[in-house]
Design a protein around this motif. Structure first.
Motif, PDB file in Angstrom:
ATOM      1  N   GLY A 279       6.449 -17.314 -28.581  1.00  0.00           N
ATOM      2  CA  GLY A 279       5.035 -17.582 -28.187  1.00  0.00           C
ATOM      3  C   GLY A 279       4.518 -18.823 -28.683  1.00  0.00           C
ATOM      4  O   GLY A 279       4.982 -19.443 -29.207  1.00  0.00           O
ATOM      5  N   THR A 322       0.000 -11.160 -20.317  1.00  0.00           N
ATOM      6  CA  THR A 322       0.123 -12.954 -21.357  1.00  0.00           C
ATOM      7  C   THR A 322      -1.264 -13.868 -20.876  1.00  0.00           C
ATOM      8  O   THR A 322      -1.654 -13.498 -19.971  1.00  0.00           O
ATOM      9  CB  THR A 322       1.058 -13.487 -21.414  1.00  0.00           C
ATOM     10  OG1 THR A 322       1.034 -14.569 -22.040  1.00  0.00           O
ATOM     11  CG2 THR A 322       1.160 -14.102 -20.179  1.00  0.00           C
ATOM     12  N   SER A 326       0.284 -19.360 -21.410  1.00  0.00           N
ATOM     13  CA  SER A 326       1.047 -19.381 -21.761  1.00  0.00           C
ATOM     14  C   SER A 326       2.392 -18.270 -22.166  1.00  0.00           C
ATOM     15  O   SER A 326       1.685 -16.726 -21.989  1.00  0.00           O
ATOM     16  CB  SER A 326       0.281 -18.983 -23.407  1.00  0.00           C
ATOM     17  OG  SER A 326      -0.660 -20.094 -24.023  1.00  0.00           O
ATOM     18  N   ASN A 328       4.608 -14.969 -22.751  1.00  0.00           N
ATOM     19  CA  ASN A 328       5.218 -14.367 -23.872  1.00  0.00           C
ATOM     20  C   ASN A 328       3.925 -14.878 -25.215  1.00  0.00           C
ATOM     21  O   ASN A 328       4.929 -13.970 -26.355  1.00  0.00           O
ATOM     22  CB  ASN A 328       6.538 -15.094 -24.291  1.00  0.00           C
ATOM     23  CG  ASN A 328       8.118 -15.173 -23.201  1.00  0.00           C
ATOM     24  OD1 ASN A 328       7.623 -14.783 -22.503  1.00  0.00           O
ATOM     25  ND2 ASN A 328       8.596 -16.278 -23.633  1.00  0.00           N
ATOM     26  N   GLN A 329       2.791 -14.519 -24.653  1.00  0.00           N
ATOM     27  CA  GLN A 329       1.591 -14.621 -25.880  1.00  0.00           C
ATOM     28  C   GLN A 329       1.406 -13.193 -25.843  1.00  0.00           C
ATOM     29  O   GLN A 329       0.582 -12.996 -25.486  1.00  0.00           O
ATOM     30  CB  GLN A 329       0.799 -15.917 -25.780  1.00  0.00           C
ATOM     31  CG  GLN A 329       0.480 -15.944 -26.911  1.00  0.00           C
ATOM     32  CD  GLN A 329       0.167 -16.367 -27.989  1.00  0.00           C
ATOM     33  OE1 GLN A 329       1.576 -17.214 -28.314  1.00  0.00           O
ATOM     34  NE2 GLN A 329       1.002 -15.680 -28.726  1.00  0.00           N
ATOM     35  N   TYR A 330       2.092 -12.343 -26.750  1.00  0.00           N
ATOM     36  CA  TYR A 330       1.177 -11.163 -27.181  1.00  0.00           C
ATOM     37  C   TYR A 330       0.465 -11.213 -27.932  1.00  0.00           C
ATOM     38  O   TYR A 330      -0.325 -10.391 -27.913  1.00  0.00           O
ATOM     39  CB  TYR A 330       2.782 -10.392 -26.534  1.00  0.00           C
ATOM     40  CG  TYR A 330       3.505 -10.589 -25.438  1.00  0.00           C
ATOM     41  CD1 TYR A 330       3.143 -10.385 -24.516  1.00  0.00           C
ATOM     42  CD2 TYR A 330       4.739 -10.762 -25.788  1.00  0.00           C
ATOM     43  CE1 TYR A 330       4.438 -10.478 -23.986  1.00  0.00           C
ATOM     44  CE2 TYR A 330       5.668 -11.272 -25.189  1.00  0.00           C
ATOM     45  CZ  TYR A 330       5.777 -10.950 -23.689  1.00  0.00           C
ATOM     46  OH  TYR A 330       6.438 -11.648 -22.674  1.00  0.00           O
ATOM     47  N   ASP A 332      -2.073 -13.148 -30.666  1.00  0.00           N
ATOM     48  CA  ASP A 332      -2.469 -14.663 -30.631  1.00  0.00           C
ATOM     49  C   ASP A 332      -2.998 -13.830 -32.430  1.00  0.00           C
ATOM     50  O   ASP A 332      -4.084 -12.975 -32.584  1.00  0.00           O
ATOM     51  CB  ASP A 332      -3.197 -14.636 -29.464  1.00  0.00           C
ATOM     52  CG  ASP A 332      -3.920 -15.718 -30.053  1.00  0.00           C
ATOM     53  OD1 ASP A 332      -3.634 -16.826 -30.637  1.00  0.00           O
ATOM     54  OD2 ASP A 332      -4.533 -16.492 -28.932  1.00  0.00           O
TER      55      ASP A 332
END
Length: 456
Positions: A279, A322, A326, A328-330, A332
């Motif tokens: 991410g 996500t 982005s 794989n941005q689980y 933030d």
């Protein structure tokens, strides 16, 4: 007489059919009775039609037409890029001419920035040339111009070293005074650290700082910014990380803004095996890096002083949702005047963003709120004064802050605040309460924005 000639021709025709083509072009016949001469010319076409050659020609013509269309599309695509590039190159030429006319008025940083831009232009020309598969004289002339400009910059920097050294000393004194003034201004400015407003009113135009420290536009994933809760002695520290894939394996720390620009005097933190992340939305808060570790996905805190790692899993956080830009941005991370936060989406919330307040000491969750923002449609999100703001794509040049959720009152609001983009995508966007700015990492570039609040 004529009957005799006709009979003679018919008798000889089988034999003539076997003669080579050049023997058929003309023949002379003379009568026996009185000097009358008759000349006959015979032309015979090729008896076999070259169908295979015609078919081959048609296929070659079709292939050539397709190849021409591909090259025409390339020319149209790169024509726009070339126009922008030529405009920037013209601007750079003017700046070099100004340097050449008055070199004493510039410092080492100016020369270094010019070198960076020249290297970027040279890389762009190489990319265009390779994509078009062409050795046009235009590209050669641009290459020559860039090399000449680089030589001029190098020569100017060595010009009158004593004067340049004096300028650097004076600049350092001026910079110190400016930093002191800035600190005083932050002390007396009531907005910094406070929330005496009702929310964001507008966002300034983007300030594009420069290409990342790797000087490579291929590093599309990453982030940069300031410590949102700096410890004493590190108030001016900047951090940076960039990668060619949505992964996290190292960070760079710079003592101040100028060191970041010059890519000098940095501290490097490489993540050991098993602690790598994925991410992009990581931040530095209280001299610690908060990022999303991988395998399994979990919150990770790296103390930059002790190099100690801490981990916490959010079992409800789904790996199915996500942000738009982005991968794989689980998880933030965000920080504001109220403290430290993490945002994620869950199956229970049906993909909507959940805001969680973190306890910095225990690294645990204090409280949670479910918002109405569906994460896959959101470009990115950030926290300001306990309010979550979500963005969504507008057009190629505009992002829109369209939604907010107030964790103090539970109030949801829909709005339309334009956010001008430097590129069509970005992967890291967060707010810093120490200067009330947004920091964005956009296609390899450092970008920032000033926020204006509604103080009514």
């Amino acid at each position: 007489m004529h009957q005799t000639l006709l009979l003679l021709f018919l008798l000889l025709s089988p034999a003539l059919a076997w003669l080579p083509m050049e023997d058929w072009e003309s023949g002379n016949v003379t009568t026996s009775g009185g000097g009358l001469e008759c000349v006959c010319s015979v032309f015979l076409p090729d008896s076999s039609f070259p169908a295979d050659r015609v078919q081959h020609m048609q296929q070659a013509t079709t292939d050539l037409r397709l190849e021409l269309e591909i090259h025409m599309n390339k020319l149209v695509h790169y024509g726009g890029k070339l126009d922008i590039f030529l405009g920037e190159l013209l601007d750079l030429t003017v700046r070099v001419a100004m340097l050449e006319s008055s070199p004493d008025n510039y410092i080492k940083l100016d020369f270094e920035l010019l070198r960076i831009e020249l290297r970027e232009f040279e890389a762009l020309v190489s990319q265009l040339k390779g994509s078009l598969n062409s050795s046009s004289p235009l590209f050669d002339s641009v290459y020559t111009e860039i090399r000449n400009m680089t030589l001029i910059v190098n020569q100017l920097e060595t010009y009158d070293k004593s004067n340049l050294e004096v300028i650097r000393i004076e600049f350092a004194k001026l910079q110190k005074k400016l930093e002191e003034c800035q600190k005083e201004q932050e002390i007396i400015k009531p907005d910094i650290g406070n929330c005496n407003h009702t929310g964001i009113m507008s966002v300034s135009k983007p300030t594009v700082i420069q290409l990342n420290a790797h000087l490579n536009p291929g590093y599309l994933y990453g982030g940069w910014g300031k410590d949102s809760k700096p410890v004493r002695g590190h108030e001016s520290m900047y951090w940076y990380g960039a990668y060619s894939s949505p992964s996290v394996y190292e960070f760079y720390l710079y003592s101040n803004y100028n060191k970041l620009l010059q890519r000098s005097s940095f501290t490097h933190h490489g993540l050991p095996q098993g602690y790598e992340g994925t991410g992009n939305n990581y931040i530095v808060h209280g001299n610690a890096v908060y990022y999303q570790a991988a395998n399994p996905v979990r919150m990770t805190k790296l103390n930059l002083t002790s190099s100690v790692y801490s981990h916490r899993q959010i079992t409800k956080a789904s790996q199915r949702f996500t942000y738009t830009y982005s991968p794989n941005q689980y998880l933030d991370f965000s920080a504001d005047e109220e403290g430290l936060w993490v945002m994620y989406a869950s199956e229970e919330a049906m993909g909507k963003i959940v805001v969680a307040k973190l306890d910095e000491k225990s690294f645990g969750i204090e409280d949670e709120w479910t918002t109405g923002a569906f994460k896959p449609l959101v470009g990115n999100a950030f926290m300001v004064c306990g309010v979550m703001y979500a963005t969504r794509p507008g057009d190629l040049k505009t992002e829109e802050i369209y939604y907010s959720y107030n964790t103090l009152t539970g109030e949801e609001r829909y709005m339309s605040i334009p956010l001008q983009k430097f590129q069509d995508t970005f992967v890291n966007l967060h707010y810093n309460p120490t200067d009330q700015r947004l920091y964005m990492y956009s296609s390899g570039y450092y970008v920032s924005y000033n926020l204006r609040f509604n103080e009514e």
